[in-house]
Scaffold this motif. Structure first.
Motif, short mmCIF file in Angstrom:
data_model
loop_
_atom_site.label_atom_id
_atom_site.label_comp_id
_atom_site.label_asym_id
_atom_site.label_seq_id
_atom_site.Cartn_x
_atom_site.Cartn_y
_atom_site.Cartn_z
N UNK A 169 0.83 -1.13 -0.08
CA UNK A 169 0.01 -0.09 -0.02
C UNK A 169 1.06 1.30 -0.10
N UNK A 170 0.48 2.36 -0.77
CA UNK A 170 1.37 3.57 -0.96
C UNK A 170 0.39 4.39 -0.25
N UNK A 171 0.72 5.11 0.94
CA UNK A 171 -0.19 6.21 1.56
C UNK A 171 -0.22 7.28 1.02
N UNK A 225 -3.29 4.37 -2.57
CA UNK A 225 -3.47 3.07 -3.48
C UNK A 225 -2.72 1.73 -3.19
N UNK A 226 -3.48 0.85 -3.52
CA UNK A 226 -3.12 -0.74 -3.31
C UNK A 226 -2.04 -0.94 -4.64
N UNK A 237 5.88 -2.66 -8.31
CA UNK A 237 7.07 -2.18 -7.64
C UNK A 237 8.16 -2.05 -8.56
N UNK A 238 8.68 -0.70 -8.25
CA UNK A 238 10.17 -0.66 -8.99
C UNK A 238 11.11 0.02 -8.00
N UNK A 239 12.06 -0.67 -7.99
CA UNK A 239 13.15 -0.55 -6.96
C UNK A 239 12.61 -0.10 -5.43
N UNK A 265 6.23 2.29 -0.12
CA UNK A 265 5.20 1.46 0.17
C UNK A 265 5.09 0.53 1.39
N UNK A 266 3.97 0.22 2.04
CA UNK A 266 4.15 -0.72 3.28
C UNK A 266 3.52 -1.92 2.95
N UNK A 267 3.90 -2.90 3.54
CA UNK A 267 3.21 -4.13 3.43
C UNK A 267 2.13 -4.10 4.36
#
Ligand code: ME8
Ligand code: MG
Length: 509
Positions: free
Chosen positions: A125-127, A131-132, A138-140, A149-151
């Protein structure tokens, strides 16, 4: 009667309004003002997106409760609408009761339609983007936007987005104008064709949001909440109301390309699943960039629009944003480019035209609009060009070609300046031949008529400046249909005043 429903995104409250927000809001305002001048009934909506993790985090970082924080921050966006002279009919906040009711009603409708089920979300998830993010995106170690992003692993309700792949593709096939520009439409189509997975639409790790009906352990995912604002403002869930029926079928969502997927994939799917039709059209414009990067609150590379307005005036900034960047493409803001436009398009071209013609009339024919005598071919030609703007500009606005709208008007400005130079009213004035005096009056009348057309069409772009020109011309009737009635000779003119001063280069430094 024609109706138009024009919306901007509702802006997150994690920072102050910046030039990006101003850009979309001005573009929407230009469209709204244009359609009102055609006689259409227009509803223009702006607002703020006040829930979710990102806003909650910003509140805590400011040492405030989310409620106090959003009340304070939302005012800044209301203020923005005033400072940029936005003519929005409504300003919506997602913390309003009517919106909670609408979002919950939509949710229940989706439950009834068998479109929501409970499961567990495990993924990224990117706060910052709210967005999921798919593993494959995912790039780098980051989201495609560059956001952290966080799991996440939590119990969640899901929307059966996967069932809407085919219906969405069919819908876009049948409605080629539903997403613009074409490059954005292609992007959406290829995303859908890549396969849609069911979408997590609730969160349990925080509480700042709208509760899920019948399970207050969950708050709605901020995007399902946010997107609903567009129908809250039309009185959803009352879909039988005149308001809803008149406006929803004529909806235009103006957005930046950063939020295309939410608007062109999730939103139409939610709507179709709830038995409603998708928005008529989504136009995704490009980004204002700063050294090649998107200007954004999160990146902290934003231009303060209010300083610009203070330095250069509101109307020049409005005009610049519409004229400089092809609507739909990315563009860089720079002070130099702004100053250049002000000095050339506004001071030299339009300003000079109005100033020299109106002061000439004022000084030489007694401050009244002269009478035309014999209309010659050259006169007819320029009058026809001015009259033709009607159709050209309508076509531009129908496809949100805002830059072309400016260009088409300024083509007539250029023609008018050349006409002044070739018809030389000052030479006609000095002539001892009475025919030349009559000719001078015709030339001035033709010019005043052309300036009236230009000013009336400039109103959506620069409402205050256009109004000053029309005041100087003594014109009270200012809608497009008024252009059908020729300018009345004898109308008394007000004292001409310069409208677009030049800017010295130093100002921008
Ligand atoms: O995305 N260039 O809010 P947001 C051009 N709350 N336009 C820009 C821009 C830039 N550099 N930066 C921002 C959200 N914008 C959600 C929307 S809608 C149901 C929810 C404009 O505060 C552009 O319109 O991040 C972009 O889409 C919007 O601001 C994003 O504002
Ligand atoms: Mg954003």
């Amino acid at each position: 009667m024609t109706t138009r429903y024009i919306t901007t995104p509702i802006y997150y409250l994690n920072g102050e309004p910046h030039l990006g927000h101003v850009y979309t809001t001005i573009a929407a305002d230009v469209l709204a003002r244009y359609w009102r001048l055609t006689g259409a009934k227009v509803k223009f909506l702006v607002g703020t997106d006040e829930h979710g993790q990102k806003v909650a985090q910003a509140a805590y970082a400011a040492g405030e409760s989310p409620t106090t924080y959003v009340d304070r921050m939302s005012k800044l966006f209301v203020d923005m609408t005033h400072k940029i002279n936005a003519s929005n009919d409504v300003f919506i906040r997602t913390t309003e009761t009517r919106h909670h009711e609408a979002a919950q009603a939509l949710w229940k409708k989706l439950v009834q339609a068998g479109q929501i089920y409970e499961s567990t979300y495990a993924g990224w998830y990117a706060v910052r983007d709210e967005a999921y993010i798919e593993e494959s995106e995912i790039v780098e170690g980051k989201a495609p936007s560059g956001a952290e992003v966080e799991w996440m692993e939590e119990s969640s309700y899901f929307f059966r987005l996967s069932e809407w792949e085919r219906p969405l593709l069919d819908y876009y096939e049948e409605n080629p104008g539903a997403i613009a520009p074409v490059s954005r439409r292609n992007e959406v189509l290829s995303f859908i064709k890549g396969g849609l997975r069911d979408l997590s639409i609730s969160r349990t790790k925080f509480t700042w949001g709208i509760s899920v009906p019948d399970n207050p352990q969950h708050v709605m995912y901020v995007w399902i909440d946010a997107l609903t604002n567009y129908i809250t403002a039309l009185g959803y869930p009352n879909i039988e109301s005149k308001e809803f029926k008149e406006y929803w079928p004529e909806s235009l969502h103006l957005i930046g390309k950063d939020i295309l997927r939410f608007h062109a994939v999730y939103w139409p799917a939610f709507l179709m699943a709830a038995g409603l039709r998708p928005p008529k059209r989504i136009f995704a414009h490009g980004w204002l960039t700063c050294e090649g990067e998107k200007m954004s609150k999160s990146l902290g590379n934003v231009v303060d629009p209010f300083k610009l307005i203070e330095t250069y005036g509101l109307d020049p900034v409005r005009y610049f944003l519409m004229r400089e960047i092809p609507f739909g493409q990315d563009g860089t803001y720079s002070d130099m480019a702004l100053i250049q436009r002000i000095n050339s398009d506004l001071a030299n071209d339009l300003g000079n035209l109005v100033q020299r013609v109106l002061s000439f009339i004022h000084k030489n024919v007694g401050a009244h609009l002269p009478e035309p005598h014999e209309i010659l071919g050259v006169d007819q030609e320029i009058l026809a060009k001015a009259a033709h703007l009607h159709d050209l500009l309508r076509d531009d606005m129908e496809i949100q070609a805002l830059q072309a709208y400016c260009q088409h008007i300024w083509e007539v400005v250029a023609v008018a300046n050349r006409y002044v130079d070739s018809q030389k009213p000052w030479a006609l004035k000095k002539s001892s031949d009475p025919q030349d005096r009559l000719r001078m009056q015709t030339v001035l009348y033709v010019l005043a008529e052309v300036i009236r057309h230009i000013a009336i069409y400039v109103q959506p772009l620069m409402p205050e400046s256009a109004s000053k020109i029309l005041d100087q011309l003594g014109q009270k009737e200012r809608s497009f249909k008024d252009l059908k009635t020729p300018l009345k000779s004898g109308t008394s003119l007000n004292e001409p005043q310069p409208i677009f001063p030049r800017v010295e280069k130093e100002k921008g430094e």
